[in-house]
Scaffold this active site. Sequence first.
Site: not given
Ligand code: IPE
Ligand code: IPE
Ligand code: MG
Length: 250
Positions: A21, A23, A25, A67, A69-70, A187, A193, A195, A206
């Site tokens: 997670d 990318n 930000r 799921t 992210n769609w 994470r 969390r 997610s 752990e």
């Molecule tokens: C979790 O990250 C999913 C992936 C890393 C592929 P998200 O960025 O989608 O999670 P939330 O929305 O912050 O919980």
């Molecule tokens: C994780 O990075 C990649 C995917 C969920 C595809 P994010 O795109 O969720 O990056 P943030 O959490 O918005 O920084």
């Molecule tokens: Mg994210």
Amino acid sequence: MTYQEQLDKNRIPQHVAIIMDGNGRWAEQQGKERTEGHIRGVEVVRKIMENAVELGIKYLTLYTFSTENWNRPEEEVTALMGLLFKNIEEDVFIKNHVRFRVIGDVKRLPVEIQAKLNECIDHTKTFDRSCMVLALSYSSRWEITRAARLLAEKAAKGEISPDQIDEEMVSSSMTTNFMPDPELLIRTGGELRLSNYLLWQSAYTELYFCDTFWPDFNMEELCKAIYVYQQRERRFGLTGAQIAGKHDSK
Ligand code: IPE
Ligand code: IPE
Ligand code: MG
């Protein structure tokens, strides 16, 4: 001393799961488009895979697209699919003798991606050094619902009776049935969390959270997570004394 030097090489977890997670930000922080973060993220995936093989990790399960992210803006989903298509490179797996596998509702992905994934899965299926698993269009609730449906179908056909259903049967109805549960789940990106990731499988995993955004994650950060994991006492519901006794009798 680096964390890598401090690792107990005999107690490397077999299965490490990662929620990659941060990318978006990472990119926003530098005034770049979110997609730039995803591009950097892909490079890190490649490096971390090689690092994991070097450390002797057998299974690396990477949460790549959930799921949920769609529901992101269409242009971000399209960009992510494009990146995925471009970066499924079997050469990298073949070079490292890594088996490639996928978990998730892959049928929702564009057909050309499905074809490429299947080819890569097929061409790497004889490798047993390490296995890299991408969770694509994956969520635990999707997976658990699917498992319930599969078991109900079997029961309806009379292949099993409901009272035969035990934890082992549920586990083997999961998409992860070819690997052990993760000992360690990492994470990145600062959120505390899961997610919807590996909820059934991480019952006794752990958990390790770090603030580093995924594009900045590296070998030393991975080693730090494993080092912290190695300092913990996994009790599985027992007392500390019971666990100490187990070690003594070995
Ligand atoms: C979790 O990250 C999913 C992936 C890393 C592929 P998200 O960025 O989608 O999670 P939330 O929305 O912050 O919980
Ligand atoms: C994780 O990075 C990649 C995917 C969920 C595809 P994010 O795109 O969720 O990056 P943030 O959490 O918005 O920084
Ligand atoms: Mg994210």
